[in-house]
Design a protein around this motif. Structure first.
Motif, PDB file in Angstrom:
ATOM      1  N   GLN A 352      16.112 -13.681 -15.135  1.00  0.00           N
ATOM      2  CA  GLN A 352      15.016 -12.883 -14.596  1.00  0.00           C
ATOM      3  C   GLN A 352      14.935 -13.018 -13.072  1.00  0.00           C
ATOM      4  N   HIS A 353      16.063 -13.363 -12.472  1.00  0.00           N
ATOM      5  CA  HIS A 353      16.051 -13.675 -11.037  1.00  0.00           C
ATOM      6  C   HIS A 353      15.643 -12.470 -10.201  1.00  0.00           C
ATOM      7  N   GLU A 354      16.003 -11.290 -10.630  1.00  0.00           N
ATOM      8  CA  GLU A 354      15.724 -10.094  -9.845  1.00  0.00           C
ATOM      9  C   GLU A 354      14.316  -9.564 -10.065  1.00  0.00           C
ATOM     10  N   TYR A 355      13.587 -10.138 -11.020  1.00  0.00           N
ATOM     11  CA  TYR A 355      12.283  -9.581 -11.366  1.00  0.00           C
ATOM     12  C   TYR A 355      11.148 -10.576 -11.113  1.00  0.00           C
ATOM     13  N   ILE A 356      11.288 -11.761 -11.704  1.00  0.00           N
ATOM     14  CA  ILE A 356      10.200 -12.737 -11.575  1.00  0.00           C
ATOM     15  C   ILE A 356      10.336 -13.533 -10.288  1.00  0.00           C
ATOM     16  N   PHE A 357      11.510 -14.108 -10.068  1.00  0.00           N
ATOM     17  CA  PHE A 357      11.721 -14.963  -8.900  1.00  0.00           C
ATOM     18  C   PHE A 357      12.137 -14.106  -7.705  1.00  0.00           C
ATOM     19  N   ARG A 358      11.210 -13.301  -7.274  1.00  0.00           N
ATOM     20  CA  ARG A 358      11.515 -12.376  -6.183  1.00  0.00           C
ATOM     21  C   ARG A 358      10.301 -12.217  -5.285  1.00  0.00           C
ATOM     22  N   CYS A 359      10.541 -12.168  -3.995  1.00  0.00           N
ATOM     23  CA  CYS A 359       9.480 -11.931  -3.018  1.00  0.00           C
ATOM     24  C   CYS A 359       9.584 -10.491  -2.527  1.00  0.00           C
ATOM     25  N   TYR A 360       8.464  -9.804  -2.548  1.00  0.00           N
ATOM     26  CA  TYR A 360       8.424  -8.414  -2.126  1.00  0.00           C
ATOM     27  C   TYR A 360       7.845  -8.330  -0.720  1.00  0.00           C
ATOM     28  N   LYS A 361       8.333  -7.382   0.014  1.00  0.00           N
ATOM     29  CA  LYS A 361       7.861  -7.202   1.384  1.00  0.00           C
ATOM     30  C   LYS A 361       6.441  -6.651   1.384  1.00  0.00           C
ATOM     31  N   CYS A 362       5.616  -7.255   2.233  1.00  0.00           N
ATOM     32  CA  CYS A 362       4.237  -6.780   2.346  1.00  0.00           C
ATOM     33  C   CYS A 362       4.209  -5.380   2.946  1.00  0.00           C
ATOM     34  N   ALA A 363       3.091  -4.751   2.808  1.00  0.00           N
ATOM     35  CA  ALA A 363       2.916  -3.448   3.451  1.00  0.00           C
ATOM     36  C   ALA A 363       3.063  -3.596   4.955  1.00  0.00           C
ATOM     37  N   GLU A 364       3.411  -2.528   5.592  1.00  0.00           N
ATOM     38  CA  GLU A 364       3.684  -2.560   7.021  1.00  0.00           C
ATOM     39  C   GLU A 364       2.483  -3.094   7.804  1.00  0.00           C
ATOM     40  N   GLY A 365       2.773  -4.046   8.687  1.00  0.00           N
ATOM     41  CA  GLY A 365       1.739  -4.613   9.533  1.00  0.00           C
ATOM     42  C   GLY A 365       1.085  -5.859   8.986  1.00  0.00           C
ATOM     43  N   CYS A 366       1.403  -6.242   7.743  1.00  0.00           N
ATOM     44  CA  CYS A 366       0.787  -7.424   7.135  1.00  0.00           C
ATOM     45  C   CYS A 366       1.595  -8.661   7.495  1.00  0.00           C
ATOM     46  N   GLU A 367       0.954  -9.647   8.071  1.00  0.00           N
ATOM     47  CA  GLU A 367       1.598 -10.925   8.317  1.00  0.00           C
ATOM     48  C   GLU A 367       1.528 -11.814   7.082  1.00  0.00           C
ATOM     49  N   VAL A 368       0.434 -11.774   6.379  1.00  0.00           N
ATOM     50  CA  VAL A 368       0.254 -12.515   5.134  1.00  0.00           C
ATOM     51  C   VAL A 368      -0.406 -11.571   4.133  1.00  0.00           C
ATOM     52  N   CYS A 369       0.086 -11.572   2.918  1.00  0.00           N
ATOM     53  CA  CYS A 369      -0.492 -10.699   1.906  1.00  0.00           C
ATOM     54  C   CYS A 369      -0.317 -11.334   0.539  1.00  0.00           C
ATOM     55  N   HIS A 370      -1.056 -10.838  -0.429  1.00  0.00           N
ATOM     56  CA  HIS A 370      -0.977 -11.308  -1.806  1.00  0.00           C
ATOM     57  C   HIS A 370      -0.579 -10.200  -2.774  1.00  0.00           C
ATOM     58  N   ASP A 371      -0.551  -8.977  -2.302  1.00  0.00           N
ATOM     59  CA  ASP A 371      -0.114  -7.861  -3.121  1.00  0.00           C
ATOM     60  C   ASP A 371       0.359  -6.756  -2.187  1.00  0.00           C
ATOM     61  N   SER A 372       0.508  -5.574  -2.733  1.00  0.00           N
ATOM     62  CA  SER A 372       1.045  -4.463  -1.954  1.00  0.00           C
ATOM     63  C   SER A 372      -0.033  -3.643  -1.256  1.00  0.00           C
ATOM     64  N   SER A 373      -1.243  -4.176  -1.151  1.00  0.00           N
ATOM     65  CA  SER A 373      -2.322  -3.426  -0.499  1.00  0.00           C
ATOM     66  C   SER A 373      -1.993  -3.185   0.966  1.00  0.00           C
ATOM     67  N   PRO A 374      -2.382  -2.036   1.521  1.00  0.00           N
ATOM     68  CA  PRO A 374      -2.070  -1.757   2.938  1.00  0.00           C
ATOM     69  C   PRO A 374      -2.858  -2.663   3.862  1.00  0.00           C
ATOM     70  N   CYS A 375      -2.272  -2.941   4.993  1.00  0.00           N
ATOM     71  CA  CYS A 375      -2.917  -3.760   6.017  1.00  0.00           C
ATOM     72  C   CYS A 375      -3.178  -2.978   7.295  1.00  0.00           C
ATOM     73  N   LEU A 376      -2.454  -1.893   7.501  1.00  0.00           N
ATOM     74  CA  LEU A 376      -2.614  -1.112   8.716  1.00  0.00           C
ATOM     75  C   LEU A 376      -3.607   0.026   8.505  1.00  0.00           C
ATOM     76  N   ALA A 377      -4.411   0.245   9.494  1.00  0.00           N
ATOM     77  CA  ALA A 377      -5.331   1.377   9.450  1.00  0.00           C
ATOM     78  C   ALA A 377      -4.539   2.680   9.590  1.00  0.00           C
ATOM     79  N   THR A 378      -4.984   3.692   8.897  1.00  0.00           N
ATOM     80  CA  THR A 378      -4.315   4.986   8.973  1.00  0.00           C
ATOM     81  C   THR A 378      -4.886   5.804  10.124  1.00  0.00           C
TER      82      THR A 378
END
Length: 770
Positions: A352-378
Motif C-alpha cells: 500500500q506504499h502508493e496509497y497509505i504511506f504517501r504525502c500529498y502536496k498541500c494546496a498552493e501557498g500552504c506552508e503547513v496543512c492537514h488536508d487539501s483545503s485551500p490556503c490562498l485567498a482567491t
C-alpha cells in the motif's frame, strides 16, 4: 572454454550441485549442523568438478552464494536488513536450529574505527606469541588472554588456536569467555582441539576486510601473516551481534606452530540508522552503513532516526515535509510498517506504499496543512479588471486635460492660473492613478516597489504643485507694504524642486537599501494573500507626509478670506483639504476598520482612495476652467471678483501671470484701475472737507450728508452722475482772467463715481489693499 565446461557440469549435476550449495554456502551466512553426507559429498569425482565450477561462479558473483550481488552493494544491504528484521522479530526459520550464525554481507567501518585500541592490543599480543610460541606455555597464554578481555567490556570472547603446519589440523585451542551472572561479569576458560576441519565454517574464521579497510579475497589464505575483520554476524551461542578481529600467526624460529588469535566484540548495543545522515546524539553507537536505505519518499518526506531500538529494521519515522500532508493523523509513518509494506510490494506487488504511506502536496501557498483545503485567498479578476479599466480611463482623461490646457494656455482662465503648474499637477495625478496598475496583480518584489513609488511620488508632485500656488497667494495676500510682491513661476519651481528631490532620494535609498517585499498575511477567513511589507521606512515617510499636509492646511487657512480671479485660491484649498481628509480616512479604514480584509476589498479601498483624492482634485481645480472655456467665457474676468477690488494681476498664483515677460496691456489695465480708485477717493475727500468747513450749507434732501446718511456719502449706494470741479486758485502774477468752471462729461463722471462707489470708506479701501 572453461566457462562452457562449467555450464555443462552445472546442468548435468544440478541436483548434486544444489546439495553441495546447501553446505558450501554456510561459510558466508551460516553453518549447517547436518554433516552426515559430508564425506560422500566431498569425495566424489564429479562433485569435485562441480565444486570447481561453483567456486568459479562464486568468484564472479562475490563472496557469497545468496544472490548475484557484491558485499556492501544496495542488494546486499537490503538482504542484511531482511535478516536483521527476521532475527529481531524471531522469524529466524532454520537459524539456531540447523544454522549456528547468520552473517551480513556488509562492512561496518564506522564500528571498526571505534575499536582501534582493541585492535592494537591484539596485534601486540600476536607479536608476542609469534616470538615465544603459541603452544609452549598455556599459563602465559591464559594471562595474556585475560589481560585482553578483563579491561574491555565490549569484548565477550578471546580465543587462541594452534595449527599443525603440515596438515593444518588444530592441535590446541584456548577460549576465554565473558558472561554476566547476576549483574557481575564472569570469565570462563575452555580448551581443547575438537574443532578439526570445521573451523573453516566458523564465522570468526572468515576474513572479510583487512585491518586497514581493504576487502579480503573470497578464498582466505591463512598461511601468510595478516590481520582482518570479519563480517558482522548473529551468533546463536550468545544470541548477540558480533564482529571478530583476527590475526594469523605464522611460524618462527621460536614458534613451530601456525596460530590464530582473535577476539569477539559485542555489537548488540548499536542502532541501525537507515536515514540520510547520521545524527549527533549522546549515544554515538550508530551503524551508518545502512544510511540511505529508508523507504521514505525523499521528495515529500524526511526520515527521522529513532535511537535506542538496537538491531532492528525500520528504526525511523517518515514525517511529511512542510507543505505536504498525509491522510494519517500526525503526518508521519512508522518505519517498521513501511519496511514491511515495501517488502510485500517487492514480493507480490501488494503493498500500500502508493496509497497509505504517501504525502500529498498541500494546496498552493500552504506552508503547513492537514488536508487539501485551500490556503490562498482567491482574486475576483473580473472585478479587479473593471476597476483597473476605470483607472486607465482616468489616466487617459488626465492626459487629455493636459493637451486641453496646452491648447488653451493663452486663454485667461488658464493663463492666470499658470499652465506650467497645472500640467505638473496633472502629471502627479497620472502617477497616482498608476498605483492601481501596480497593485493589480498578485503582489511581488517589483510590484511592491512600483506601488511605493507611484503612491508617494504622485502625492508629492500633485500636492506640492497645489501648495506652491496657494503659498504664493498667501504671501501676496498678507503683504503689508505698498510694494507688490511678484513671485514668478521660475521662483516657485526652484522652491518646488528641492521638495521633489528629497522624495526621490528617499525612495531611491529605500529601494536600493531595503526594498519592500511581498509578505503573506491572512484575511478574515484565514486565507493567505500577498501584501507589501511595512517597516520603519513606511512609518518615517508617513510621519513626514502628515507634517507636510499640516503645513498645507495652515497655508490654506491663511488664504481663506483672500479673493482671486475665478475663485482659484478657494478651490485649491478645498482640494488640499480633501487630499488630507481622504488619506487620513483611508489609513483609518486599513488599520482599524478592515485590518483583515481580503485582497479584493484592499484593492477596492485603494481605488476609492485614488478616486476621492485624485479625481476630486482634478474636478475642483480644472472643472470650472473647462466649463468656462466651453461656454466661451474663458477670456472674461469674474465680475464679482472685480467688484471686490481684485485686480487682473491678483490671480490664482498670487498675482503673476504665466508669462515671464511684461504684458503692457495688463499693466495699462492695472494703472487705469488704480487711477480710478485714486480719483474717487480724492473727490470723496473734497466733499467731506467741504461739508465740514461749510456747516451753514444744508444738505439737500436725499443727498450724501443728510441726517439719514451722514456717516458716508455712499450709505445708500447712490452717487451723483455729474458735478463741477471749481477752477484752481489764481497764482500771484497771473492774469486776472476768469477761468470758467469745467463741468465733467457724463462718461468721466460716471467712471469716477462708479469707482468711488466701490469703496465704502477710506479705511475700507486701505484694508482692501492690504
Amino acid at each position: 572454454m572453461f566457462v562452457a565446461v562449467t555450464a555443462v557440469l552445472d546442468s548435468a549435476f544440478a541436483g548434486r550441485v544444489n546439495e553441495f550449495r546447501r553446505i558450501t554456502s554456510a561459510p558466508a551466512y551460516g553453518i549447517e549442523r547436518d554433516f552426515e553426507d559430508e564425506d560422500s559429498v566431498t569425495k566424489g569425482p564429479w562433485i569435485k568438478a562441480a565444486r570447481a565450477a561453483q567456486r568459479f561462479h562464486g568468484l564472479k558473483s562475490g563472496r557469497h552464494n545468496y544472490g548475484d550481488f557484491e558485499d556492501n552493494s544496495p542488494e546486499a544491504k537490503e538482504y542484511s536488513l531482511i535478516s536483521i528484521d527476521d532475527i529481531s522479530t524471531k522469524k529466524m526459520g532454520s537459524l539456531c536450529k540447523t544454522e549456528t550464525f547468520r552473517a551480513l554481507p556488509v562492512y561496518i567501518p564506522e564500528v571498526t574505527s571505534r575499536l582501534e585500541d582493541a585492535r592494537q592490543k591484539v596485534d601486540l599480543a600476536a607479536t608476542v606469541l609469534k616470538k615465544i610460541g603459541i603452544y609452549q606455555n598455556n599459563d602465559f597464554l591464559e594471562e595474556l588472554l585475560s589481560d585482553l578481555i578483563e579491561k574491555d567490556s565490549r569484548i565477550i570472547q578471546v580465543r587462541a588456536i594452534a595449527f599443525n603446519i603440515t596438515d593444518d589440523m588444530v592441535i590446541n585451542s584456548l577460549y576465554l569467555k565473558a558472561a554476566y551472572i547476576e549483574g557481575h561479569r564472569a570469565l570462563s576458560f575452555f580448551s581443547g582441539h575438537d574443532l578439526d576441519s570445521r573451523i573453516v565454517y566458523e564465522p570468526w574464521y572468515r576474513p572479510a576486510v583487512s585491518s586497514n579497510g581493504v576487502p579480503m579475497p573470497r578464498k582466505p589464505n591463512h598461511h601468510i601473516h595478516q590481520s582482518w575483520w570479519t563480517l558482522p554476524y548473529y551468533w546463536c551461542e550468545t544470541h548477540s551481534w558480533i564482529i571478530t578481529y583476527g590475526v594469523d600467526i605464522q611460524p618462527s624460529d621460536m614458534n613451530k606452530y601456525r596460530g590464530f588469535l582473535g577476539l569477539d566484540i559485542d555489537l548488540s548495543n548499536y542502532d541501525v540508522n537507515q536515514c540520510e545522515a547520521a545524527i549527533e546524539t549522546e549515544n554515538e553507537k550508530q551503524l551508518t552503513t545502512f544510511l540511505g536505505t529508508h523507504k521514505c519518499d525523499s521528495d515529500t518526506s524526511d526520515c527521522e532516526f529513532q535511537e535506542g531500538m538496537g538491531w532492528s529494521r525500520g528504526s525511523y519515522i517518515c514525517r511529511c515535509r512542510p507543505g505536504y500532508y498525509s491522510e494519517i493523523q500526525g503526518n508521519l509513518f512508522n518505519g517498521t510498517l513501511m519496511e514491511d509494506d515495501w517488502e510485500n510490494k517487492k514480493k507480490a506487488d501488494k503493498g500500500q506504499h502508493e496509497y497509505i504511506f504517501r504525502c500529498y502536496k498541500c494546496a498552493e501557498g500552504c506552508e503547513v496543512c492537514h488536508d487539501s483545503s485551500p490556503c490562498l485567498a482567491t482574486y475576483n479578476w473580473p472585478f479587479r479588471i473593471t476597476l483597473l479599466t476605470i483607472s486607465s480611463a482616468c489616466i487617459a482623461s488626465t492626459v487629455g486635460i493636459v493637451a486641453y490646457v496646452y491648447q488653451y494656455r493663452k486663454v485667461k482662465v488658464f493663463k492666470v492660473a499658470s499652465p506650467i503648474f497645472l500640467s505638473i499637477t496633472l502629471l502627479g495625478c497620472v502617477i497616482m492613478y498608476s498605483e492601481m496598475a501596480a497593485i493589480f496583480p498578485v503582489l511581488g518584489f517589483y510590484s511592491c516597489i512600483a506601488t511605493k513609488w507611484t503612491r508617494h511620488m504622485g502625492f508629492c508632485i500633485t500636492y506640492t504643485a497645489l501648495l506652491m500656488k496657494t503659498w504664493r497667494v498667501s504671501l501676496t495676500y498678507r503683504v503689508k507694504s505698498a510694494h507688490k510682491i511678484k513671485l514668478t513661476d521660475k521662483q516657485l519651481l526652484q522652491w518646488m524642486f528641492p521638495i521633489v528631490l528629497v522624495m526621490i532620494i528617499y525612495l531611491g535609498t529605500w529601494t536600493l537599501g531595503s526594498p519592500p517585499t511581498a509578505e503573506n498575511i491572512r484575511d478574515w477567513h484565514g486565507l493567505i494573500f500577498k501584501q507589501c511589507s511595512y517597516n520603519w521606512w513606511d512609518h518615517s515617510l508617513a510621519i513626514g507626509e502628515v507634517f507636510f499636509l499640516g503645513w498645507g492646511i495652515k497655508v490654506c487657512l491663511n488664504v481663506r478670506n483672500a479673493e482671486s480671479l475665478f475663485n482659484e485660491a478657494r478651490l485649491i484649498s478645498y482640494a488640499i483639504y480633501n487630499i488630507a481628509l481622504v488619506n487620513i480616512a483611508m489609513v483609518a479604514f486599513h488599520l482599524f476598520i478592515f485590518p483583515s480584509a481580503d485582497p479584493d476589498i484592499k484593492y477596492l479601498l485603494g481605488f476609492v482612495r485614488t478616486q476621492l483624492s485624485t479625481t476630486v482634485t482634478i474636478g475642483l481645480v480644472f472643472g470650472p476652467k473647462v466649463v468656462r472655456v466651453m461656454r466661451g467665457e474663458g477670456d472674461q474676468y469674474d465680475n464679482r471678483a472685480r467688484a471686490r477690488g481684485v485686480t487682473v494681476s491678483f490671480s490664482l498664483n498670487g498675482g503673476q501671470n504665466s508669462d515671464e515677460t511684461t504684458d503692457l496691456y495688463q499693466e495699462n489695465e492695472e494703472l487705469k484701475e488704480e487711477i480710478q480708485k485714486l480719483a474717487a477717493q480724492i473727490e470723496f475727500m473734497k466733499i467731506v472737507h467741504m461739508e465740514m468747513n461749510n456747516r451753514h450749507i444744508k444738505p439737500k434732501p436725499g443727498g450724501f450728508f443728510n441726517g439719514a446718511t451722514a456717516t458716508s456719502p455712499v450709505g445708500k449706494g447712490m452717487c451723483s452722475t455729474s458735478f463741477s470741479i471749481p477752477p484752481p486758485p489764481r497764482q500771484s502774477g497771473e492774469s486776472s482772467q476768469q477761468i470758467p468752471s469745467t463741468t465733467m462729461t457724463t462718461s468721466a463722471a460716471t467712471t469716477a463715481t462708479s469707482a468711488m462707489c466701490c469703496v465704502t470708506s477710506p479705511a475700507d479701501t486701505l484694508s482692501e489693499r492690504v
